[in-house]
Scaffold this motif. Sequence first.
Motif, short mmCIF file in Angstrom:
data_model
loop_
_atom_site.label_atom_id
_atom_site.label_comp_id
_atom_site.label_asym_id
_atom_site.label_seq_id
_atom_site.Cartn_x
_atom_site.Cartn_y
_atom_site.Cartn_z
N LYS A 278 -62.92 -2.43 -26.97
CA LYS A 278 -61.60 -3.04 -27.10
C LYS A 278 -60.73 -2.16 -27.98
O LYS A 278 -61.18 -1.59 -28.97
N GLY A 279 -59.48 -2.05 -27.62
CA GLY A 279 -58.56 -1.18 -28.35
C GLY A 279 -58.40 0.18 -27.73
O GLY A 279 -57.55 0.97 -28.14
N THR A 280 -59.23 0.50 -26.69
CA THR A 280 -59.08 1.76 -25.97
C THR A 280 -57.73 1.75 -25.26
O THR A 280 -57.40 0.80 -24.54
N THR A 281 -56.96 2.81 -25.43
CA THR A 281 -55.58 2.82 -24.89
C THR A 281 -55.42 3.68 -23.64
O THR A 281 -54.52 3.44 -22.84
N TYR A 282 -56.30 4.68 -23.50
CA TYR A 282 -56.12 5.58 -22.36
C TYR A 282 -57.46 5.95 -21.73
O TYR A 282 -58.46 6.15 -22.42
N LEU A 283 -57.45 6.06 -20.39
CA LEU A 283 -58.55 6.66 -19.64
C LEU A 283 -58.03 7.93 -18.96
O LEU A 283 -56.83 8.03 -18.65
N GLU A 284 -58.93 8.86 -18.73
CA GLU A 284 -58.58 10.09 -18.01
C GLU A 284 -59.33 10.11 -16.68
O GLU A 284 -60.55 9.93 -16.65
N ILE A 285 -58.57 10.32 -15.60
CA ILE A 285 -59.17 10.42 -14.27
C ILE A 285 -58.95 11.83 -13.78
O ILE A 285 -57.81 12.32 -13.75
N SER A 286 -60.03 12.52 -13.41
CA SER A 286 -59.91 13.91 -12.98
C SER A 286 -60.73 14.14 -11.71
O SER A 286 -61.72 13.46 -11.45
N TYR A 287 -60.26 15.11 -10.92
CA TYR A 287 -60.95 15.46 -9.68
C TYR A 287 -60.52 16.87 -9.31
O TYR A 287 -59.37 17.27 -9.54
N ILE A 288 -61.43 17.63 -8.73
CA ILE A 288 -61.15 19.02 -8.37
C ILE A 288 -59.96 19.08 -7.40
O ILE A 288 -59.93 18.38 -6.39
N GLY A 289 -58.99 19.92 -7.74
CA GLY A 289 -57.81 20.07 -6.89
C GLY A 289 -56.72 19.06 -7.16
O GLY A 289 -55.68 19.08 -6.49
N MET A 290 -56.95 18.15 -8.12
CA MET A 290 -55.96 17.13 -8.45
C MET A 290 -55.52 17.27 -9.90
O MET A 290 -56.29 17.72 -10.76
N THR A 291 -54.29 16.87 -10.16
CA THR A 291 -53.80 16.86 -11.54
C THR A 291 -54.43 15.70 -12.31
O THR A 291 -54.47 14.57 -11.82
N TYR B 181 -55.07 12.61 -14.41
CA TYR B 181 -54.21 11.43 -14.55
C TYR B 181 -54.59 10.67 -15.82
O TYR B 181 -55.76 10.39 -16.06
N GLU B 182 -53.61 10.37 -16.64
CA GLU B 182 -53.83 9.55 -17.84
C GLU B 182 -53.43 8.11 -17.54
O GLU B 182 -52.27 7.83 -17.25
N LEU B 183 -54.41 7.21 -17.61
CA LEU B 183 -54.17 5.80 -17.30
C LEU B 183 -53.99 5.02 -18.60
O LEU B 183 -54.87 4.99 -19.46
#
Length: 389
Positions: free
Chosen positions: A56-69, A71-73
């Motif tokens: 709890k309190g986590t503010t951001y997740l990072e989503i990454s994939y080869i060939g994609m920019t 993404y900060e969620l």
Amino acid sequence: MKTQTAQQRNNQQNIKGLVLDDFGEPIIGASVTIKGNKNHGTITDAEGRFSLNVPKGTTYLEISYIGMTTYELSLKTPKDLYKIRMKASDTELEEVVVTGVVNKMKESFTGSASTFTAEELKAVGTQNAIASLKTLDPSFNVLDSEFGSDPNRMPDIEIRGKSSLISTRDELAQDPNQPLFILDGFESSLEAIYNLDMNRISSITILKDAASTAIYGSKASNGVVVVETIKPKSGKLNLSYHGNANIQWADLTSYNLMNASEKLEFERRVGRYNNFNTTDQEIQLQQSYYDKVADIARGVDSYWLSEPLRTGINHRHSLYANGGEGAFMFGLGLSYNGITGIMKNSDRSNISGNIDLIYRVNKLQFSNKFYIDNTDAENPLVTFSKYAE
């Protein structure tokens, strides 16, 4: 232990999401981690979905994939299901070698190659891609020729000195010693690359050694120039215009010719007007001499080398529109390149258009490219070198 486990669960929240690409298709195997903690994460399943327990309190997740920019969620606004749409990234081209058949990481490519981005090409000139490559890569040699600034004469090119039989160009429709040109995965010609609008180019890769022969066969023995054009981008309709112009003029200072007064004095000193056998000839020669003196006195001083020359103007204009969303993206382009050569009656006018379509049907992605090109050329009766003789 049970009390501790229950406490840990009370201090966590479950985040669920769906990761899609530009076409709205699920991305399988995308990495989902807490920002700043790569060890705490998961990957998306076959439907592009993920479920991750985070403190709890986590503010951001990072989503990454080869060939994609990446993404900060943001988790600041709670949702039952976060929907993430990832966009294709402009991968750093210095780390990728584009062979025209497959893209390989630079460290895994064993051949000799140089890759230049559109920004690098336009930073050294906007005339055409060939001129920019000449400046950027010492191994890409555009040979000087007797045709000077003739806008309708295609240059002779050497990559690492492999071309040598330039004279065969006059006997064959195309110089057999030119490098092989690949445009968007298909074999092209030097003229097509020469006419290509600089604003349509995404990158150019020069393959210089035996690695190119392994890919394209003996046709690539003189090297390969691989040109990739810009792909349409998803989103709202985007319309862009680029235009530029340059001016050229001839520098005749190296000729150092005599003006009218100096030429007349030279003729007098070498006896041009004393070479007579009769009185009538003497009168004619003297009359000719004094007529020229009178012409010079009233300002007659024709510089014949400059008579067939003019100021050359080159202006280019390009218009490009792209857009689309989901399973369909498009790009429409139109460009004009008008060249007024330094030699009078040397003109070149090129109009080109292109249509790019990218669409997806289920798991299959299709890419269609259509080009149309028209060139009108006018040449002087003789070259300047012939005229100067």
